[in-house]
Design a protein around this motif. Structure first.
Motif, PDB file in Angstrom:
ATOM      1  N   UNK A  49       0.823  -1.288  -0.029  1.00 38.14           N
ATOM      2  CA  UNK A  49       0.060   0.019   0.008  1.00 38.14           C
ATOM      3  C   UNK A  49       0.920   1.367   0.108  1.00 38.14           C
ATOM      4  N   UNK A  50       0.472   2.217  -0.673  1.00 37.54           N
ATOM      5  CA  UNK A  50       1.076   3.467  -0.743  1.00 37.54           C
ATOM      6  C   UNK A  50       0.497   4.517   0.111  1.00 37.54           C
ATOM      7  N   UNK A  51      -0.578   4.569   1.041  1.00 35.11           N
ATOM      8  CA  UNK A  51      -1.095   5.561   1.428  1.00 35.11           C
ATOM      9  C   UNK A  51      -1.656   5.400   2.926  1.00 35.11           C
ATOM     10  N   UNK A  52      -0.818   4.884   3.509  1.00 31.20           N
ATOM     11  CA  UNK A  52      -0.977   4.884   5.041  1.00 31.20           C
ATOM     12  C   UNK A  52      -1.118   6.002   5.745  1.00 31.20           C
ATOM     13  N   UNK A  53      -1.800   6.287   6.762  1.00 29.64           N
ATOM     14  CA  UNK A  53      -1.732   7.426   7.526  1.00 29.64           C
ATOM     15  C   UNK A  53      -0.882   7.175   8.884  1.00 29.64           C
ATOM     16  N   UNK A  54      -0.167   7.962   9.520  1.00 31.90           N
ATOM     17  CA  UNK A  54       0.494   8.011  10.673  1.00 31.90           C
ATOM     18  C   UNK A  54      -0.199   7.162  11.677  1.00 31.90           C
ATOM     19  N   UNK A  55      -1.527   7.503  11.892  1.00 26.75           N
ATOM     20  CA  UNK A  55      -2.344   6.642  12.970  1.00 26.75           C
ATOM     21  C   UNK A  55      -2.427   5.344  12.672  1.00 26.75           C
ATOM     22  N   UNK A  56      -2.578   5.213  11.351  1.00 30.73           N
ATOM     23  CA  UNK A  56      -2.793   3.616  10.789  1.00 30.73           C
ATOM     24  C   UNK A  56      -1.312   2.917  11.094  1.00 30.73           C
ATOM     25  N   UNK A  57      -0.338   3.467  10.676  1.00 33.79           N
ATOM     26  CA  UNK A  57       1.126   2.942  10.840  1.00 33.79           C
ATOM     27  C   UNK A  57       1.377   2.628  12.271  1.00 33.79           C
ATOM     28  N   UNK A  58       1.090   3.473  13.439  1.00 34.37           N
ATOM     29  CA  UNK A  58       1.284   3.237  14.466  1.00 34.37           C
ATOM     30  C   UNK A  58       0.248   2.235  15.142  1.00 34.37           C
ATOM     31  N   UNK A  59      -0.968   1.983  14.603  1.00 28.10           N
ATOM     32  CA  UNK A  59      -1.732   0.978  15.073  1.00 28.10           C
ATOM     33  C   UNK A  59      -1.149  -0.498  14.790  1.00 28.10           C
ATOM     34  N   UNK A  60      -0.570  -0.492  13.298  1.00 30.32           N
ATOM     35  CA  UNK A  60      -0.100  -1.629  12.947  1.00 30.32           C
ATOM     36  C   UNK A  60       1.089  -2.179  13.614  1.00 30.32           C
ATOM     37  N   UNK A  61       2.035  -0.923  14.032  1.00 33.20           N
ATOM     38  CA  UNK A  61       3.294  -1.564  14.388  1.00 33.20           C
ATOM     39  C   UNK A  61       3.319  -1.511  15.806  1.00 33.20           C
ATOM     40  N   UNK A  62       2.263  -1.234  16.558  1.00 32.32           N
ATOM     41  CA  UNK A  62       2.282  -1.327  18.152  1.00 32.32           C
ATOM     42  C   UNK A  62       2.308  -2.675  18.505  1.00 32.32           C
ATOM     43  N   UNK A  63       3.496  -2.610  19.380  1.00 33.00           N
ATOM     44  CA  UNK A  63       3.786  -3.954  19.951  1.00 33.00           C
ATOM     45  C   UNK A  63       4.877  -4.492  19.138  1.00 33.00           C
ATOM     46  N   UNK A  64       5.254  -4.097  17.905  1.00 37.09           N
ATOM     47  CA  UNK A  64       5.942  -4.889  16.971  1.00 37.09           C
ATOM     48  C   UNK A  64       7.656  -4.597  17.317  1.00 37.09           C
ATOM     49  N   UNK A  65       8.385  -5.650  17.026  1.00 35.68           N
ATOM     50  CA  UNK A  65       9.933  -5.311  17.035  1.00 35.68           C
ATOM     51  C   UNK A  65      10.618  -5.483  15.603  1.00 35.68           C
ATOM     52  N   UNK A  82       8.544  -6.743  13.089  1.00 36.18           N
ATOM     53  CA  UNK A  82       7.551  -8.274  13.376  1.00 36.18           C
ATOM     54  C   UNK A  82       6.437  -7.385  13.775  1.00 36.18           C
ATOM     55  N   UNK A  83       5.192  -7.427  13.145  1.00 35.91           N
ATOM     56  CA  UNK A  83       4.104  -7.111  13.807  1.00 35.91           C
ATOM     57  C   UNK A  83       3.168  -8.211  14.134  1.00 35.91           C
ATOM     58  N   UNK A  84       3.322  -9.459  13.518  1.00 32.60           N
ATOM     59  CA  UNK A  84       2.554 -10.551  13.947  1.00 32.60           C
ATOM     60  C   UNK A  84       1.105 -10.402  13.203  1.00 32.60           C
ATOM     61  N   UNK A  85       0.261 -11.329  13.647  1.00 35.34           N
ATOM     62  CA  UNK A  85      -1.262 -11.495  13.289  1.00 35.34           C
ATOM     63  C   UNK A  85      -1.755  -9.984  13.777  1.00 35.34           C
ATOM     64  N   UNK A  86      -1.571  -9.395  15.033  1.00 34.58           N
ATOM     65  CA  UNK A  86      -2.336  -8.429  15.199  1.00 34.58           C
ATOM     66  C   UNK A  86      -1.929  -7.014  14.401  1.00 34.58           C
ATOM     67  N   UNK A  87      -0.748  -7.095  13.724  1.00 34.61           N
ATOM     68  CA  UNK A  87      -0.527  -5.925  12.752  1.00 34.61           C
ATOM     69  C   UNK A  87      -1.139  -6.059  11.460  1.00 34.61           C
ATOM     70  N   UNK A  88      -1.772  -7.448  10.990  1.00 33.68           N
ATOM     71  CA  UNK A  88      -2.240  -7.449   9.889  1.00 33.68           C
ATOM     72  C   UNK A  88      -3.781  -7.204  10.441  1.00 33.68           C
ATOM     73  N   UNK A  89      -4.224  -7.856  11.426  1.00 34.21           N
ATOM     74  CA  UNK A  89      -5.471  -7.358  11.775  1.00 34.21           C
ATOM     75  C   UNK A  89      -5.713  -5.888  12.041  1.00 34.21           C
ATOM     76  N   UNK A  90      -4.735  -5.179  12.234  1.00 27.68           N
ATOM     77  CA  UNK A  90      -4.794  -3.552  12.376  1.00 27.68           C
ATOM     78  C   UNK A  90      -5.300  -2.851  11.050  1.00 27.68           C
TER      79      UNK A  90
END
Length: 178
Positions: A49-65, A82-90
Motif C-alpha cells: 500500500x502507498x497511502x497509510x496514515x501516521x495513525x494507521x502505521x502506529x496501530x499496525x506497528x504497536x507492539x512490534x519489534x 515483526x508485527x504478527x497477526x495483530x499488525x495484519x488485523x490492524x
C-alpha cells in the motif's frame, strides 16, 4: 516517511535466522554485489500500500519489534518490523474504517476532500465500479495466490482476512516501508 508499505510472511525459523545475521552475512547470502534489498529475502508478499496514515502505521506497528537485531543492520534502510497477526488485523480494521467513511460520504454525512456534492460522489463511485466490472474484473484466475486483483478496500479486506486465517503458528508477519 516512506511511500510504499509492505506486509510479508516468513517462517518464524527463517525470521530468527535473519534476525541474528550481520549485514555482511546477510549480504553474502542474499545480497547483490554491495547492496541488500528487501526483495532479495525469502519473504512472501501479503500486501502493499502507498497511502497509510501516521495513525494507521502506529496501530499496525504497536507492539512490534525490529526483525534485524544485529548492530550492523542499523541505519541500512531495511527497517522491517515483526508485527504478527495483530499488525495484519490492524490493517484490516484501518481499511474497514475507510470503507465506512466512504459510505458515509455517499450518504451525505460527510463531504469529500474534493468538495464534491453527495450526488457527484455517488455518480463517480457508480461509474468507477461499472468501469472496473466492465474492463478489469475484481477477480483473478491467472494467479495461484489471492482471489482478487482489485485495489478497492472492500475486496482487499477479504483478501487480507483470507491471509490472516491461513497463517500458521510457524508464520511471522512483517511490515516495512520504503
Amino acid at each position: 516517511m516512506s511511500y510504499d508499505y509492505y506486509f510479508y510472511k516468513v517462517k518464524q525459523s527463517t525470521a530468527e535466522d535473519l534476525a541474528k545475521g550481520t549485514y555482511e552475512e546477510l549480504l553474502e547470502t542474499y545480497g547483490d554485489d554491495d547492496f541488500l534489498f528487501l526483495n532479495q529475502f525469502p519473504f512472501e508478499e501479503l500486501h502493499s500500500n502507498g497511502d497509510l496514515t501516521v495513525d494507521e502505521i502506529e496501530s499496525i506497528t504497536e507492539g512490534g519489534v525490529s526483525l534485524f537485531i544485529d548492530a550492523s543492520m542499523k541505519n541500512k534502510e531495511l527497517d522491517v518490523i515483526r508485527v504478527g497477526k495483530d499488525g495484519l488485523k490492524a490493517l484490516i480494521e484501518a481499511y474497514r474504517k475507510r470503507v465506512i467513511r466512504q459510505f458515509r460520504q455517499l450518504l451525505g454525512e460527510e463531504r469529500d476532500s474534493l468538495g464534491r456534492t453527495t450526488r457527484e460522489l455517488q455518480e463517480d463511485t457508480a461509474r468507477a465500479q461499472l468501469y472496473e466490472w466492465e474492463n478489469n474484473p475484481p477477480y483473478d484466475f491467472s494467479t495461484r495466490n489471492g482471489v482478487s486483483g482489485s485495489l478497492r478496500y472492500e475486496y482487499v479486506i477479504f483478501e487480507l482476512v483470507y491471509q490472516y486465517k491461513t497463517l500458521t503458528d510457524e508464520d511471522e508477519v512483517l511490515f516495512c516501508g520504503h
